[in-house]
Design a protein around this motif. Structure first.
Motif, PDB file in Angstrom:
ATOM      1  N   ASN A 127      68.030 -39.609  27.898  1.00 16.88           N
ATOM      2  CA  ASN A 127      68.821 -40.079  29.043  1.00 16.88           C
ATOM      3  C   ASN A 127      68.096 -41.139  29.883  1.00 16.88           C
ATOM      4  O   ASN A 127      68.713 -41.779  30.736  1.00 16.88           O
ATOM      5  N   ARG A 163      78.442 -32.454  18.917  1.00 17.82           N
ATOM      6  CA  ARG A 163      77.081 -32.637  18.418  1.00 17.82           C
ATOM      7  C   ARG A 163      76.119 -31.939  19.368  1.00 17.82           C
ATOM      8  O   ARG A 163      76.470 -31.611  20.502  1.00 17.82           O
ATOM      9  N   SER A 210      72.994 -33.281  20.199  1.00 23.84           N
ATOM     10  CA  SER A 210      72.245 -34.262  21.000  1.00 23.84           C
ATOM     11  C   SER A 210      70.844 -33.765  21.384  1.00 23.84           C
ATOM     12  O   SER A 210      70.436 -33.849  22.542  1.00 23.84           O
TER      13      SER A 210
HETATM   14  C1  IPE Z   1      73.581 -34.755  26.249  1.00 21.35           C
HETATM   15  O1  IPE Z   1      74.631 -35.545  26.695  1.00 21.35           O
HETATM   16  C2  IPE Z   1      72.543 -34.597  27.318  1.00 21.35           C
HETATM   17  C3  IPE Z   1      72.932 -33.790  28.475  1.00 21.35           C
HETATM   18  C4  IPE Z   1      74.060 -33.160  28.608  1.00 21.35           C
HETATM   19  C5  IPE Z   1      71.935 -33.685  29.525  1.00 21.35           C
HETATM   20  P1  IPE Z   1      74.662 -37.119  26.374  1.00 21.35           P
HETATM   21  O2  IPE Z   1      75.924 -37.617  26.968  1.00 21.35           O
HETATM   22  O3  IPE Z   1      73.395 -37.751  26.809  1.00 21.35           O
HETATM   23  O4  IPE Z   1      74.710 -37.125  24.775  1.00 21.35           O
HETATM   24  P2  IPE Z   1      75.239 -38.231  23.764  1.00 21.35           P
HETATM   25  O5  IPE Z   1      74.495 -39.494  24.061  1.00 21.35           O
HETATM   26  O6  IPE Z   1      76.708 -38.386  23.993  1.00 21.35           O
HETATM   27  O7  IPE Z   1      74.947 -37.660  22.401  1.00 21.35           O
END
Ligand code: IPE
Ligand code: IPE
Ligand code: MG
Length: 232
Positions: free
Chosen positions: A64, A185, A187
């Protein structure tokens, strides 16, 4: 051997869709994160009422940091202000706060807020909420393996040894992982622990979650037959 699940002992939640929630309302993404915290409070209270012992929330991933500087710094400030500002809430409902993730790479104010909150809530017993902050499943496995190698030079690692080297070894593995906002997914969430976790994905965006979503998850969990590779 088959288990008879009642409610998950340990539930993992990938809180997703804060940005979309805000976008739908023509608000900045940060408004979605703020609203997401209200959902977190509703969910944790219902989880406690349902008898869930441990709940891990995916708060901020090791990936993130790729977001805008403005969004990342908002999230860091929100963490500090809500860890401190919600202390009365944690104490009132007997919520023990723990964390996992690469905490020493977080801004020092966040580290301090974490330390103080973990310490202040250490004797709470209704439910344990584990905040996964700067968390990556791959990072966690690498760090645990490196710790093991440092302490046991020349030895090969076993599954049991890796389990013991992972953070919070006393906490049971996650039984079920759920994700909001219709993404299907993991993640990088709880990669080691999720080996036999039940998975469920929901359309609702995270800021809209309430007690009924936790009830739905518990109902879904009751339908699952956990076999752990055996025969029912
Ligand atoms: C996963 O969500 C991380 C958190 C919930 C903290 P993201 O939004 O960052 O994941 P992707 O990029 O869609 O896989
Ligand atoms: C989850 O919501 C919160 C974090 C990953 C910090 P998002 O911010 O990923 O929301 P979407 O996926 O952009 O809607
Ligand atoms: Mg997202």
């Amino acid at each position: 051997m088959a288990d008879t699940p009642v409610v998950p002992t340990h539930l993992g939640i990938i809180m997703d869709g804060n940005g979309r929630w805000a976008q739908k309302r023509s608000l900045p993404r940060t408004a979605g994160h703020l609203e997401g915290l209200k959902a977190l409070k509703r969910v944790i209270r219902e989880a406690a009422d349902q008898g869930i012992g441990y709940i891990t929330f995916y708060v901020f991933s090791t990936e993130n940091w790729k977001r805008s500087e403005q969004e990342v710094s908002y999230l860091m400030h929100l963490l500090v202000s809500k860890l401190h500002g919600e202390l009365a809430f944690y104490q009132k409902y007997g919520i023990r706060i723990l964390v996992r993730g690469k905490i020493d790479a977080l801004p020092v104010q966040v580290q301090q807020a974490i330390e103080q909150t973990v310490d202040a809530t250490r004797n709470n017993t209704t439910i344990t909420a584990i905040l996964a902050i700067n968390y990556g499943g791959r990072d966690e496995i690498c760090r645990a393996v490196n710790d093991f190698i440092a302490q046991n030079p020349g030895k090969s690692i076993s599954e049991d040894a890796l389990c013991s080297a992972m953070p919070l070894p006393q906490i049971p593995c996650v039984d079920m992982i759920v994700r909001s906002a219709n993404e299907k997914r993991l993640s990088n969430f709880l990669l080691w622990d999720s080996a036999y976790a039940e998975l469920a994905f929901y359309e609702k965006l995270w800021p809209d979650w309430d007690a009924s979503d936790v009830q739905q998850i518990c109902e879904e969990y009751r339908q699952r037959v956990r076999k752990f590779g055996g025969v029912q």
